[in-house]
Design a protein around this motif. Sequence first.
Motif, PDB file in Angstrom:
ATOM      1  N   ASN A  41       0.834  -1.212   0.000  1.00  0.00           N
ATOM      2  CA  ASN A  41       0.000   0.000   0.000  1.00  0.00           C
ATOM      3  C   ASN A  41       0.867   1.260   0.000  1.00  0.00           C
ATOM      4  O   ASN A  41       2.096   1.193   0.024  1.00  0.00           O
ATOM      5  N   ASP A  42       0.215   2.412  -0.004  1.00  0.00           N
ATOM      6  CA  ASP A  42       0.927   3.688  -0.063  1.00  0.00           C
ATOM      7  C   ASP A  42       1.644   4.039   1.230  1.00  0.00           C
ATOM      8  O   ASP A  42       2.416   4.989   1.262  1.00  0.00           O
ATOM      9  N   TYR A  43       1.404   3.310   2.278  1.00  0.00           N
ATOM     10  CA  TYR A  43       2.021   3.622   3.566  1.00  0.00           C
ATOM     11  C   TYR A  43       3.350   2.914   3.773  1.00  0.00           C
ATOM     12  O   TYR A  43       3.966   3.064   4.812  1.00  0.00           O
ATOM     13  N   ASP A  47      11.298   5.715   0.056  1.00  0.00           N
ATOM     14  CA  ASP A  47      11.431   7.038  -0.558  1.00  0.00           C
ATOM     15  C   ASP A  47      10.877   7.036  -1.971  1.00  0.00           C
ATOM     16  O   ASP A  47      11.052   6.077  -2.728  1.00  0.00           O
ATOM     17  N   LEU A  48      10.200   8.115  -2.319  1.00  0.00           N
ATOM     18  CA  LEU A  48       9.686   8.350  -3.669  1.00  0.00           C
ATOM     19  C   LEU A  48       8.780   7.216  -4.165  1.00  0.00           C
ATOM     20  O   LEU A  48       8.830   6.835  -5.335  1.00  0.00           O
ATOM     21  N   LEU A  49       7.946   6.702  -3.291  1.00  0.00           N
ATOM     22  CA  LEU A  49       7.019   5.643  -3.665  1.00  0.00           C
ATOM     23  C   LEU A  49       5.919   6.217  -4.550  1.00  0.00           C
ATOM     24  O   LEU A  49       5.225   7.161  -4.154  1.00  0.00           O
ATOM     25  N   LYS A  74      -5.484  -5.968  -5.025  1.00  0.00           N
ATOM     26  CA  LYS A  74      -5.518  -4.664  -4.359  1.00  0.00           C
ATOM     27  C   LYS A  74      -5.798  -4.843  -2.867  1.00  0.00           C
ATOM     28  O   LYS A  74      -6.227  -3.924  -2.188  1.00  0.00           O
ATOM     29  N   TYR A  75      -5.511  -6.019  -2.370  1.00  0.00           N
ATOM     30  CA  TYR A  75      -5.807  -6.362  -0.980  1.00  0.00           C
ATOM     31  C   TYR A  75      -5.198  -5.378   0.013  1.00  0.00           C
ATOM     32  O   TYR A  75      -5.854  -4.938   0.953  1.00  0.00           O
ATOM     33  N   GLU A  76      -3.936  -5.019  -0.178  1.00  0.00           N
ATOM     34  CA  GLU A  76      -3.293  -4.122   0.784  1.00  0.00           C
ATOM     35  C   GLU A  76      -3.898  -2.727   0.763  1.00  0.00           C
ATOM     36  O   GLU A  76      -3.955  -2.072   1.798  1.00  0.00           O
ATOM     37  N   LEU A  77      -4.359  -2.259  -0.361  1.00  0.00           N
ATOM     38  CA  LEU A  77      -5.008  -0.953  -0.412  1.00  0.00           C
ATOM     39  C   LEU A  77      -6.345  -1.013   0.319  1.00  0.00           C
ATOM     40  O   LEU A  77      -6.697  -0.126   1.087  1.00  0.00           O
ATOM     41  N   PHE A  81      -3.243  -1.595   5.505  1.00  0.00           N
ATOM     42  CA  PHE A  81      -2.184  -2.036   6.398  1.00  0.00           C
ATOM     43  C   PHE A  81      -1.164  -0.928   6.601  1.00  0.00           C
ATOM     44  O   PHE A  81      -0.863  -0.177   5.685  1.00  0.00           O
ATOM     45  N   GLY A  82      -0.613  -0.846   7.763  1.00  0.00           N
ATOM     46  CA  GLY A  82       0.493   0.059   8.016  1.00  0.00           C
ATOM     47  C   GLY A  82       0.112   1.494   8.288  1.00  0.00           C
ATOM     48  O   GLY A  82       0.974   2.325   8.534  1.00  0.00           O
ATOM     49  N   ARG A  83      -1.158   1.823   8.279  1.00  0.00           N
ATOM     50  CA  ARG A  83      -1.554   3.213   8.534  1.00  0.00           C
ATOM     51  C   ARG A  83      -1.239   3.543   9.979  1.00  0.00           C
ATOM     52  O   ARG A  83      -1.596   2.833  10.889  1.00  0.00           O
ATOM     53  N   VAL A  84      -0.559   4.672  10.170  1.00  0.00           N
ATOM     54  CA  VAL A  84      -0.165   5.092  11.515  1.00  0.00           C
ATOM     55  C   VAL A  84      -1.036   6.247  11.949  1.00  0.00           C
ATOM     56  O   VAL A  84      -1.374   7.104  11.224  1.00  0.00           O
TER      57      VAL A  84
END
Length: 84
Positions: A41-43, A47-49, A74-77, A81-84
């Motif tokens: 996912n985007d999280y 760098d520069l993802l 697209k499961y991770e989106l 996951f990983g959202r802080v």
Amino acid sequence: MNENVIIYGGAFNPPTLAHLEIGKYIVRKYPDKELIYLPTNDYYNKDLLASFDDRVKMLEILIKKLNGKVSISKYELEKQFGRV
């Protein structure tokens, strides 16, 4: 557990020839199995993802070059996951 699926996860930022060659190898080696590319996912802390949508679009181009049962998850989106 589904033993007919191989999940290939990564950032795919961008998908490279190495990702393509690994996909070709998996499809050749396991022709009865489905290969699923699973971009992070985007999280993900990189760098520069590029955006998730852009990486999926690039993967869509890549998988056109593969013969076999290949898809993109697209499961991770969806799970965020990983959202802080």
